[in-house]
Design a protein around this motif. Structure first.
Motif, PDB file in Angstrom:
ATOM      1  N   PHE A   1      29.823  13.230 -51.244  1.00 34.07           N
ATOM      2  CA  PHE A   1      28.462  12.939 -51.872  1.00 34.07           C
ATOM      3  C   PHE A   1      27.375  12.525 -51.009  1.00 34.07           C
ATOM      4  O   PHE A   1      26.184  13.078 -50.867  1.00 34.07           O
ATOM      5  CB  PHE A   1      28.618  12.274 -53.371  1.00 34.07           C
ATOM      6  CG  PHE A   1      27.369  11.858 -54.076  1.00 34.07           C
ATOM      7  CD1 PHE A   1      26.457  12.614 -54.422  1.00 34.07           C
ATOM      8  CD2 PHE A   1      26.889  10.271 -53.670  1.00 34.07           C
ATOM      9  CE1 PHE A   1      25.153  12.123 -54.784  1.00 34.07           C
ATOM     10  CE2 PHE A   1      25.946   9.808 -54.139  1.00 34.07           C
ATOM     11  CZ  PHE A   1      24.821  10.660 -54.753  1.00 34.07           C
ATOM     12  N   LEU A   2      27.753  11.445 -50.546  1.00 30.31           N
ATOM     13  CA  LEU A   2      26.536  10.765 -49.585  1.00 30.31           C
ATOM     14  C   LEU A   2      26.280  11.633 -48.463  1.00 30.31           C
ATOM     15  O   LEU A   2      25.107  11.494 -48.045  1.00 30.31           O
ATOM     16  CB  LEU A   2      27.162   9.398 -48.974  1.00 30.31           C
ATOM     17  CG  LEU A   2      27.775   8.341 -50.402  1.00 30.31           C
ATOM     18  CD1 LEU A   2      28.205   7.209 -49.604  1.00 30.31           C
ATOM     19  CD2 LEU A   2      26.318   7.889 -50.761  1.00 30.31           C
ATOM     20  N   ARG A   3      27.204  12.201 -47.861  1.00 27.93           N
ATOM     21  CA  ARG A   3      26.959  13.109 -46.680  1.00 27.93           C
ATOM     22  C   ARG A   3      26.078  14.214 -47.209  1.00 27.93           C
ATOM     23  O   ARG A   3      25.018  14.386 -46.367  1.00 27.93           O
ATOM     24  CB  ARG A   3      28.324  13.654 -46.231  1.00 27.93           C
ATOM     25  CG  ARG A   3      28.051  14.655 -44.901  1.00 27.93           C
ATOM     26  CD  ARG A   3      29.446  15.319 -44.338  1.00 27.93           C
ATOM     27  NE  ARG A   3      30.539  14.300 -44.434  1.00 27.93           N
ATOM     28  CZ  ARG A   3      31.451  14.090 -45.150  1.00 27.93           C
ATOM     29  NH1 ARG A   3      31.753  15.085 -46.241  1.00 27.93           N
ATOM     30  NH2 ARG A   3      32.488  13.481 -44.969  1.00 27.93           N
ATOM     31  N   GLN A   4      26.268  14.738 -48.290  1.00 29.82           N
ATOM     32  CA  GLN A   4      25.330  15.731 -48.872  1.00 29.82           C
ATOM     33  C   GLN A   4      23.882  15.282 -49.189  1.00 29.82           C
ATOM     34  O   GLN A   4      22.777  15.867 -48.938  1.00 29.82           O
ATOM     35  CB  GLN A   4      25.904  16.466 -50.109  1.00 29.82           C
ATOM     36  CG  GLN A   4      24.984  17.589 -50.483  1.00 29.82           C
ATOM     37  CD  GLN A   4      24.983  18.835 -49.554  1.00 29.82           C
ATOM     38  OE1 GLN A   4      26.114  19.211 -49.099  1.00 29.82           O
ATOM     39  NE2 GLN A   4      23.965  19.644 -49.786  1.00 29.82           N
ATOM     40  N   PHE A   5      23.890  14.277 -49.917  1.00 31.02           N
ATOM     41  CA  PHE A   5      22.707  13.625 -50.358  1.00 31.02           C
ATOM     42  C   PHE A   5      22.001  13.078 -49.170  1.00 31.02           C
ATOM     43  O   PHE A   5      20.626  13.385 -49.121  1.00 31.02           O
ATOM     44  CB  PHE A   5      23.113  12.384 -51.299  1.00 31.02           C
ATOM     45  CG  PHE A   5      21.712  11.528 -51.607  1.00 31.02           C
ATOM     46  CD1 PHE A   5      20.950  11.824 -52.484  1.00 31.02           C
ATOM     47  CD2 PHE A   5      21.684  10.325 -51.029  1.00 31.02           C
ATOM     48  CE1 PHE A   5      19.909  11.247 -52.960  1.00 31.02           C
ATOM     49  CE2 PHE A   5      20.750   9.494 -51.612  1.00 31.02           C
ATOM     50  CZ  PHE A   5      19.802  10.118 -52.445  1.00 31.02           C
ATOM     51  N   LEU A   6      22.311  12.314 -47.917  1.00 26.49           N
ATOM     52  CA  LEU A   6      21.554  11.856 -47.082  1.00 26.49           C
ATOM     53  C   LEU A   6      21.148  13.102 -46.103  1.00 26.49           C
ATOM     54  O   LEU A   6      20.499  12.840 -45.157  1.00 26.49           O
ATOM     55  CB  LEU A   6      22.609  10.873 -46.251  1.00 26.49           C
ATOM     56  CG  LEU A   6      22.829   9.574 -47.172  1.00 26.49           C
ATOM     57  CD1 LEU A   6      23.704   8.743 -46.319  1.00 26.49           C
ATOM     58  CD2 LEU A   6      21.312   8.826 -47.400  1.00 26.49           C
ATOM     59  N   SER A   7      21.802  14.219 -46.269  1.00 28.96           N
ATOM     60  CA  SER A   7      21.435  15.570 -45.561  1.00 28.96           C
ATOM     61  C   SER A   7      20.023  15.704 -45.805  1.00 28.96           C
ATOM     62  O   SER A   7      19.473  16.512 -45.094  1.00 28.96           O
ATOM     63  CB  SER A   7      22.402  16.527 -45.570  1.00 28.96           C
ATOM     64  OG  SER A   7      22.480  17.013 -46.750  1.00 28.96           O
ATOM     65  N   HIS A   8      19.454  15.438 -46.922  1.00 29.77           N
ATOM     66  CA  HIS A   8      18.228  15.862 -47.580  1.00 29.77           C
ATOM     67  C   HIS A   8      17.013  14.775 -46.610  1.00 29.77           C
ATOM     68  O   HIS A   8      17.276  13.642 -46.815  1.00 29.77           O
ATOM     69  CB  HIS A   8      18.058  15.396 -48.807  1.00 29.77           C
ATOM     70  CG  HIS A   8      18.838  16.677 -49.697  1.00 29.77           C
ATOM     71  ND1 HIS A   8      18.393  17.625 -50.100  1.00 29.77           N
ATOM     72  CD2 HIS A   8      20.023  16.563 -50.021  1.00 29.77           C
ATOM     73  CE1 HIS A   8      19.271  18.584 -50.580  1.00 29.77           C
ATOM     74  NE2 HIS A   8      20.370  17.572 -50.641  1.00 29.77           N
ATOM     75  N   GLY A   9      16.056  15.528 -46.077  1.00 29.26           N
ATOM     76  CA  GLY A   9      15.164  14.605 -45.558  1.00 29.26           C
ATOM     77  C   GLY A   9      14.254  13.845 -46.416  1.00 29.26           C
ATOM     78  O   GLY A   9      13.860  12.805 -46.251  1.00 29.26           O
ATOM     79  N   GLY A  10      14.135  14.221 -47.612  1.00 27.38           N
ATOM     80  CA  GLY A  10      13.454  13.517 -48.881  1.00 27.38           C
ATOM     81  C   GLY A  10      14.151  12.309 -49.341  1.00 27.38           C
ATOM     82  O   GLY A  10      13.498  11.339 -49.417  1.00 27.38           O
ATOM     83  N   ALA A  11      15.454  12.343 -49.330  1.00 30.45           N
ATOM     84  CA  ALA A  11      16.118  11.349 -49.730  1.00 30.45           C
ATOM     85  C   ALA A  11      16.236  10.192 -48.786  1.00 30.45           C
ATOM     86  O   ALA A  11      16.010   9.197 -49.149  1.00 30.45           O
ATOM     87  CB  ALA A  11      17.725  11.801 -49.892  1.00 30.45           C
ATOM     88  N   GLN A  12      16.303  10.540 -47.344  1.00 30.80           N
ATOM     89  CA  GLN A  12      16.167   9.551 -46.213  1.00 30.80           C
ATOM     90  C   GLN A  12      14.912   9.054 -46.372  1.00 30.80           C
ATOM     91  O   GLN A  12      14.780   7.479 -46.467  1.00 30.80           O
ATOM     92  CB  GLN A  12      16.316  10.220 -44.904  1.00 30.80           C
ATOM     93  CG  GLN A  12      17.686  10.889 -44.735  1.00 30.80           C
ATOM     94  CD  GLN A  12      17.857  11.764 -43.629  1.00 30.80           C
ATOM     95  OE1 GLN A  12      16.879  11.845 -42.564  1.00 30.80           O
ATOM     96  NE2 GLN A  12      18.732  12.454 -43.341  1.00 30.80           N
ATOM     97  N   VAL A  13      13.578   9.556 -46.449  1.00 27.82           N
ATOM     98  CA  VAL A  13      12.362   8.852 -46.579  1.00 27.82           C
ATOM     99  C   VAL A  13      12.377   7.986 -47.894  1.00 27.82           C
ATOM    100  O   VAL A  13      11.801   7.101 -47.714  1.00 27.82           O
ATOM    101  CB  VAL A  13      11.231   9.995 -46.562  1.00 27.82           C
ATOM    102  CG1 VAL A  13       9.934   9.573 -46.706  1.00 27.82           C
ATOM    103  CG2 VAL A  13      11.429  10.713 -45.299  1.00 27.82           C
ATOM    104  N   GLY A  14      12.716   8.626 -49.041  1.00 24.43           N
ATOM    105  CA  GLY A  14      12.505   7.722 -50.294  1.00 24.43           C
ATOM    106  C   GLY A  14      13.635   6.501 -50.172  1.00 24.43           C
ATOM    107  O   GLY A  14      13.028   5.437 -50.690  1.00 24.43           O
TER     108      GLY A  14
END
Length: 310
Positions: A20-33
């Motif tokens: 889940f963390l790998r998939q979630f952190l692959s989103h650029g928006g998640a990283q910025v947020g």
């Protein structure tokens, strides 16, 4: 969501979390947020260490409406207080109100939605009619009507659970008027989950309705609750900022909305004091956008259909 979510072994659960963390952190928006959110959470947890005690008109350190400089990085307000000091202290109030209101909203929305979807019949009908009322009526309008009435009844003196009455009322009102969206999402998921095989097995072994909802249905709802909860926080920040801007906040515990209200009353726009209006406004906008980005990333991660869309 699958039927065996609640049956993971500890090792399988660890692998699921890593995936889940790998998939979630692959989103650029998640990283910025996350970066923005962590920054503001750090600021909110240690304001005295970063900028010192909250400044008042008595201990103000600058002149009136001085633009940003080396001494005052975000300028000063109409009584000489450092705007950076006010914004940093306001972060704790704004985030605390938004997060606590969101907790109330998620608890109410999850309870109503899960009860409605699981029992059906007249329970579902009545709960959904109530939900539809709150869904159709904008949360801000309801909060705007209810907040001054409750404040008039309760008064503004004393503390309630560590909060001044005005802030406590805002927390409760936002939480109690923002749950309808969550309730509808939870109900739709509950309607699907209660027809699954593992729910039938739980009934066969004699589990009570309450036990089935808490032990079997609720864990499978957590992904949807988390994804939509992030969006509820963004809405709570908007409502709190708007209510405080209209003068329903507490000047003794200023939030970003209260600072915007004080700036408007001081004529900051006509005086060209852009820093006074801009600093709290940008902070509120940035935090709201951060939660929206995180919520969208969570939805993409938990929803296979959305991941399949190129």
């Amino acid at each position: 969501m699958t039927e065996n979510i609640v049956q993971y072994s500890p090792r399988g659960r660890a692998r699921a979390i890593k995936g889940f963390l790998r998939q979630f952190l692959s989103h650029g928006g998640a990283q910025v947020g996350l970066v923005c959110l962590v920054f503001f959470l750090i600021v909110a947890t240690m304001p005295n260490m970063l900028v010192g005690p909250l400044q008042t008109a008595i201990n103000a350190t600058g002149d009136f409406l001085v633009p940003p400089s080396g001494q005052h990085l975000l300028g000063t307000d109409e009584v000489g207080r450092d705007v950076l000091n006010l914004v940093v202290h306001g972060a704790r109030i704004s985030l605390t109100i938004a997060l606590l209101a969101t907790v109330i909203s998620l608890v109410v929305g999850t309870t109503v939605g899960m009860t409605s979807g699981y029992f059906g019949g007249w329970v579902d009908t009545w709960l959904m009619r109530i939900t539809d009322f709150f869904f159709v009526m904008p949360s801000f309008v309801l909060a705007l009507v209810i907040t001054p009435v409750v404040l008039e009844v309760m008064g503004r003196g004393g503390d309630i659970l560590g909060f001044r009455p005005s802030l406590f009322v805002i927390i409760v009102v936002i939480g109690m008027t923002s749950w309808s969206f969550v309730a509808r999402i939870v109900r739709s998921q509950t309607l699907s989950l209660k027809e699954r095989t593992f729910i039938d097995r739980a009934r066969v072994v004699g589990s009570s309705n309450f036990g089935i909802m808490v032990r079997h249905i609720l864990p499978n709802l957590v992904p949807q609750i988390a994804a939509n909860g992030a969006l509820v926080v963004a809405g709570a920040i908007y409502i709190e900022t708007s209510l405080s801007f209209l003068g329903l906040g507490d000047p003794l515990q200023p939030s970003w909305g209260t600072l915007l209200s004080l700036a408007q009353r001081a004529g900051a726009a006509s005086a060209g004091a852009w820093w006074y209006l801009g600093a709290p406004g940008v902070c509120a906008l940035t935090v709201s956008l951060s939660f929206v980005l995180i919520g969208n990333a969570l939805d993409d991660t938990f929803n296979p259909r959305r991941r399949a869309i190129p």
